[in-house]
Write an enzyme that holds these catalytic residues in place. Structure first.
Site, PDB file in Angstrom:
ATOM      1  N   GLU A 260      -1.232  -0.824  -2.056  1.00 55.61           N
ATOM      2  CA  GLU A 260      -1.093  -1.885  -1.239  1.00 55.61           C
ATOM      3  C   GLU A 260      -1.953  -1.864  -0.081  1.00 55.61           C
ATOM      4  O   GLU A 260      -2.048  -0.899   0.398  1.00 55.61           O
ATOM      5  CB  GLU A 260       0.388  -2.132  -0.740  1.00 55.61           C
ATOM      6  CG  GLU A 260       1.304  -2.221  -1.943  1.00 55.61           C
ATOM      7  CD  GLU A 260       2.711  -2.428  -1.682  1.00 55.61           C
ATOM      8  OE1 GLU A 260       3.114  -2.193  -0.360  1.00 55.61           O
ATOM      9  OE2 GLU A 260       3.745  -2.678  -2.551  1.00 55.61           O
ATOM     10  N   HIS A 278       5.324  -7.508  -0.870  1.00 58.43           N
ATOM     11  CA  HIS A 278       6.306  -6.588  -0.316  1.00 58.43           C
ATOM     12  C   HIS A 278       6.839  -7.379   0.702  1.00 58.43           C
ATOM     13  O   HIS A 278       7.083  -6.836   1.821  1.00 58.43           O
ATOM     14  CB  HIS A 278       5.349  -5.296   0.134  1.00 58.43           C
ATOM     15  CG  HIS A 278       6.398  -4.191   0.327  1.00 58.43           C
ATOM     16  ND1 HIS A 278       5.699  -2.797   0.224  1.00 58.43           N
ATOM     17  CD2 HIS A 278       7.678  -3.869   0.372  1.00 58.43           C
ATOM     18  CE1 HIS A 278       6.724  -2.004   0.134  1.00 58.43           C
ATOM     19  NE2 HIS A 278       7.807  -2.573   0.298  1.00 58.43           N
TER      20      HIS A 278
END
Length: 525
Positions: A260, A278
């Protein structure tokens, strides 16, 4: 006044909470690693979210840092082992975003069941593909919850409200807790075979990494739908793609990814995959909650010693800290006494708690004993890293509780075994708050320890006390208290003398020259 650096954006209320509890704060967000390294040495605490990377290199410059607070549940951006080695407490807020993350999982489950994102894109593109988006009901379906902790249990509760059947796999879920939650506790293979929907709520560890791989996915029911709002790396994405391609898995909804920010991924671009960036904790309420909680936790630790939600130290509430305070002093004295007397490599440490102390949280007491024990050899040891140092040095530590006291209402017994000797000490509290040593190496006595103590081992023969008093007088050493104990008349005896000043080597040599003295040492507390 303790000083905390807030290096990621927190609610302004967090600053107010620090101030209300007597902690000074500096808010400096967006610092580069080099900029942070230049100033970190000035701070007692560091409050972060996920942007600041707390590396080993940074911590090596954080000479005054005592606590790191992560506003959120994940601590992937904090080098916890390095912090532990330096004796820095690492805290997070595991409950602050539990409801928000659970609700996101439920939202993804609804979206997956009814193909909402793809239907939205189609409709806004001017199409009307009503027959294309045939969904499934959640009612009556079986939800498999992998990891039934804080978040997983909330998801289970919401699913039961939707009239779903919930089966849960969690090695730490007790049968009683499962009944209370209204879920069926099952093994993983059973969950995989029965679940229509599977939702993941487990941390990423060596045991859970790649939990859903090709082998596990092959055990699932055809048409299963999978949701992951926990951690990237729990699912092998290439294996999930293959299962989607052949139609065995009907769909997946992912909020987390192994890398990420996830700018590209093998699962992107598919109508049967829903991806969010997220967002599990991304609500106004959750962001406010975790910011306020971490401010409270850090401030309380810096001002009262309370430890809440620490990843590398036993929890200790402010109330417990108050109740444990006299025991902490006793534990420190026992550990320090043994540490100053032990000159050979320590092999094991055995701590026995008896009586009233067993009703308290003894984990911090064990940490204090170990800290004081190792302090004469290590100047960087503290309550956080002492247990780690023991493991690294292969020092076996045991902790035993005995509810029924013997001769004292409360007692701590410490046995330190070295290469050459097993040394045993015991202590209690007089009046509930005054530490006393009541046994030294099998010799009973009642001694109050002061800042400067003289320890003497001798044969129990006439003339010793007079000779010791004369030696102290000739050296102009004033005696504050004098404690004696012996195994039997004429046998081994121990003398603990509190004096008003440090004892020089010359004075100790004079004491050792007294007839029948076997050992003499200066101790400081």
């Amino acid at each position: 006044m303790p000083r905390v650096l807030i290096s990621d954006a927190l609610s302004p209320r967090a600053v107010e909470i620090f101030a209300e509890r007597g902690v000074e704060t500096d808010v400096m967000t967006g610092l580069s690693p080099d900029e942070l390294k230049k100033i970190i040495g000035k701070y007692d605490g560091l409050a972060v979210r996920s942007a600041t990377k707390v590396t080993k290199a940074l911590l090596e410059l954080a000479d005054n840092l005592k606590v790191i607070g992560r506003a959120g549940i994940g601590v992937d951006n904090v080098d916890v082992p390095a912090a532990t080695q330096r004796g820095i407490v690492v805290m997070n807020t595991p409950l602050g975003n539990s409801i928000t993350t659970a609700e996101h999982a439920i939202a993804l489950m609804f979206a997956l069941a009814r193909q909402l994102p793809a239907a939205d894109r189609s409709t806004q593109a001017g199409k009307w593909e009503k027959s294309r988006f045939m969904g499934v009901e959640l009612y009556g379906k079986t939800l498999g919850v992998i990891g039934c902790g804080n978040i997983g249990s909330i998801v289970a509760d919401r699913a039961l409200g939707l009239k779903m059947k919930v089966v849960a796999y969690d090695p730490f879920l007790s049968a009683e807790r499962a009944v209370a939650l209204g879920v069926e506790k099952v093994e993983l293979d059973d969950l995989l075979a029965r679940a229509d929907f599977i939702t993941l709520h487990t941390p990423l560890t060596d045991a859970t990494r790649n939990l859903l791989d090709a082998k596990a996915l092959a055990k699932t029911k055809k048409g299963v739908r999978i949701i992951n709002c926990a951690r990237g790396g729990l699912i092998v994405e290439e294996d999930l793609k293959a299962a989607l391609d052949r139609g065995h898995v009907a769909g997946a909804a992912l909020d987390v990814f192994p890398v990420e920010p996830a700018k590209q991924n093998v699962l992107f671009g598919r109508d049967d995959v829903i991806a969010t960036p997220h967002l599990g904790a991304a609500t106004t309420e959750a962001q406010e909650n975790v910011a306020l909680q971490i401010a409270e936790q850090m401030a309380d630790y810096l001002t009262t010693g309370a430890v809440v939600n620490a990843l590398n130290m036993p929890s200790l509430s402010a109330e417990e800290a108050g109740r444990l305070k006299p025991y902490m002093k006793l534990a420190e004295q026992l550990g320090s006494f043994a540490g100053q007397m032990t000159t050979y490599e320590i092999k094991s440490v055995d701590i026995v708690y008896e009586g009233h102390v067993t009703e308290l949280n003894v984990k911090p007491l064990t940490a204090i004993v170990l800290t004081a024990l190792l302090s004469p050899q290590l100047d960087t040891v503290n309550m956080v890293n002492a247990p780690v140092i023991c493991r690294e040095r292969d020092i076996r530590v045991s902790e035993t509780r005995v509810a029924n006291p013997s001769n004292y209402h409360t007692l701590i017994r410490l046995t330190v075994t070295s290469e050459r000797h097993a040394r045993q000490l015991a202590g209690t509290l007089f009046g509930g708050d005054r530490p006393r040593i009541i046994e030294v190496e099998g010799v009973p006595m009642e001694a109050e320890l002061g800042a400067h103590m003289l320890f003497v081992r001798n044969k129990d023969k006439p003339g010793f006390i007079g000779n010791l008093g004369r030696t102290m007088g000739e050296a102009a050493i004033n005696i504050a208290t004098f404690h004696l104990g012996r195994t039997a008349a004429g046998g081994d005896a121990i003398c603990l003398v509190q004096v008003d000043q440090a004892l020089s080597d010359d004075v100790l040599e004079c004491v050792r020259a007294i007839p029948n003295v076997l050992q003499a040492r200066s101790l400081r507390f």
